[in-house]
Design a protein around this motif. Structure first.
Motif, PDB file in Angstrom:
ATOM      1  N   THR A  94     -25.146 -23.828 -12.915  1.00 32.59           N
ATOM      2  CA  THR A  94     -24.382 -24.991 -13.379  1.00 32.59           C
ATOM      3  C   THR A  94     -22.941 -25.006 -12.895  1.00 32.59           C
ATOM      4  OG1 THR A  94     -23.878 -23.781 -15.416  1.00 32.59           O
ATOM      5  CG2 THR A  94     -25.809 -25.218 -15.444  1.00 32.59           C
TER       6      THR A  94
ATOM      7  N   ASP B 246     -30.340 -29.804 -19.709  1.00 34.58           N
ATOM      8  CA  ASP B 246     -29.879 -31.118 -20.151  1.00 34.58           C
ATOM      9  C   ASP B 246     -30.205 -31.363 -21.617  1.00 34.58           C
ATOM     10  OD1 ASP B 246     -29.093 -31.678 -17.535  1.00 34.58           O
ATOM     11  OD2 ASP B 246     -31.108 -32.348 -17.010  1.00 34.58           O
TER      12      ASP B 246
ATOM     13  N   HIS C  45     -34.125 -34.115 -11.803  1.00 36.77           N
ATOM     14  CA  HIS C  45     -33.506 -32.842 -11.451  1.00 36.77           C
ATOM     15  C   HIS C  45     -34.555 -31.879 -10.914  1.00 36.77           C
ATOM     16  CE1 HIS C  45     -29.638 -33.334 -14.080  1.00 36.77           C
ATOM     17  NE2 HIS C  45     -29.808 -34.296 -13.193  1.00 36.77           N
TER      18      HIS C  45
ATOM     19  N   ASN D 271     -35.855 -36.628 -15.364  1.00 32.77           N
ATOM     20  CA  ASN D 271     -34.615 -37.245 -14.881  1.00 32.77           C
ATOM     21  C   ASN D 271     -34.394 -37.020 -13.387  1.00 32.77           C
ATOM     22  OD1 ASN D 271     -33.982 -34.550 -14.791  1.00 32.77           O
ATOM     23  ND2 ASN D 271     -32.165 -34.690 -16.107  1.00 32.77           N
TER      24      ASN D 271
ATOM     25  N   GLN E 105     -27.356 -28.577  -6.535  1.00 38.20           N
ATOM     26  CA  GLN E 105     -28.684 -29.160  -6.690  1.00 38.20           C
ATOM     27  C   GLN E 105     -29.620 -28.810  -5.540  1.00 38.20           C
ATOM     28  OE1 GLN E 105     -29.985 -30.805  -9.433  1.00 38.20           O
ATOM     29  NE2 GLN E 105     -28.104 -29.947 -10.287  1.00 38.20           N
TER      30      GLN E 105
ATOM     31  N   SER F  18     -35.009 -31.270 -18.349  1.00 36.39           N
ATOM     32  CA  SER F  18     -34.514 -29.953 -17.991  1.00 36.39           C
ATOM     33  C   SER F  18     -33.911 -29.283 -19.221  1.00 36.39           C
ATOM     34  CB  SER F  18     -33.454 -30.065 -16.900  1.00 36.39           C
ATOM     35  OG  SER F  18     -32.726 -28.863 -16.783  1.00 36.39           O
TER      36      SER F  18
END
Length: 311
Positions: free
Chosen positions: A74, A23, A114, A112, A81, A20
């Motif tokens: 965020t 990230d 996400h 990951n 999420q 992402s």
């Protein structure tokens, strides 16, 4: 058990073979492209294209993106999420249960795990050229200079939006019926962000029509204080509505709204009945969505409650 006559629905899922961008800030192409797409709301958005291998990748400089990827914000909101799954589910229900024309959509998952929401741009012609598209705020001439900082919410009612649509389309009965159903859908699914920029007219030939629906979600999941019933301050009617936490919007309100759009009363009755009679299908879609178990249950309960207001 799958409800009778439930449309066959197998969600499209893209497995994104990279991290992402939230990230891994070393994804230079992605970060350089943020400014190429207008940022609406709070979700970071990125332009994508499908490569020769069928994988989605970030569009390069001066390359026309044909997909858009939206990530969860965020901070500041609840159930962060679940943003992508919420929008994917709501868009899918609009399309597959209620036959509302929507932007094509899919879920994406980074390496990951996400999530991301992916939608295909409907304003791009297959040859790469762009169709003419304008949202209702632009058509009405509202900006933060002319209309105030809350210009998307404070200037028009849905009745006045309908009048604006009628002024710019040829097939008024068809387009206003589509608009009525979309406003009703947003009410039933607690989309409190259906503002002027979330309705558009598009010209894909020789005339304007209502663009496919986009940005549909149950916004109550993500807001700490969810008091408004409609995104637009005036509500359904140009003279405004006496809306408060305790006031129920009723079937009569939507019947009157349909009348003011010039729709036959029998047609309005039919669609209110149809759109409040899909509880088992909505439950099935929610159970098979990517929402957390907690929100799967709440999603159906919210729709059930709003239906009860109109029965």
């Amino acid at each position: 058990m799958e409800p009778k006559n439930t449309p066959r629905w197998k969600p499209v899922v893209f497995h994104l073979p990279y991290d992402s961008p939230l990230d891994d800030l070393t994804v230079e192409i992605a970060m350089n492209n943020v400014g190429r797409i207008s940022l609406s709301g709070v979700q970071p958005k990125y332009s994508l294209v499908k490569g020769e291998d069928g994988q989605l990748r970030y569009s390069k400089e001066n390359e026309q993106g044909t997909y858009m990827m939206k990530l969860a914000p965020t901070a500041y909101f609840r159930h962060l999420q679940d943003f992508p799954a919420n929008e994917h589910l709501t868009m899918s229900i609009a399309s597959h249960v209620f036959s509302i024309e929507t932007a094509e959509c899919a879920m994406g998952f980074f390496r990951n795990g996400h999530p991301a929401y992916i939608t295909k741009r409907f304003d791009i012609d297959p040859d790469g050229s762009k169709f003419v598209q304008e949202d209702l705020a632009s058509i009405a001439g509202f900006t933060d200079v002319k209309g105030g900082t809350d210009y998307k919410y404070s200037n028009l009612s849905y009745e006045e939006c309908g009048q604006l649509i009628a002024e710019h389309v040829n097939a008024k009965p068809v387009e206003l019926l589509k608009f009525f159903r979309l406003v009703l859908f947003n009410f039933l699914f607690l989309n409190n962000d259906a503002h002027l920029k979330n309705f558009s007219l598009i010209n894909r030939g020789e005339e304007y029509q209502l663009a496919p629906a986009y940005d549909l979600m149950n916004t109550s999941f993500h807001l700490s204080n969810y008091n408004n019933i409609f995104a637009l301050d005036k509500g359904l009617f140009k003279e405004g509505m006496n809306l408060s936490d305790t006031r129920w919007v009723t079937r009569d309100d939507f019947i009157e709204f349909g009348k003011r759009l010039g729709l036959p009363e029998k047609t309005v009755f039919l669609f209110i009945n149809q759109m409040t009679a899909q509880e088992e299908k909505v439950r099935w879609f929610a159970e098979h969505s990517f929402l957390t178990e907690e929100l799967k249950k709440l999603y159906w309960k919210d729709y059930h409650f709003r239906c009860s207001m109109l029965k």
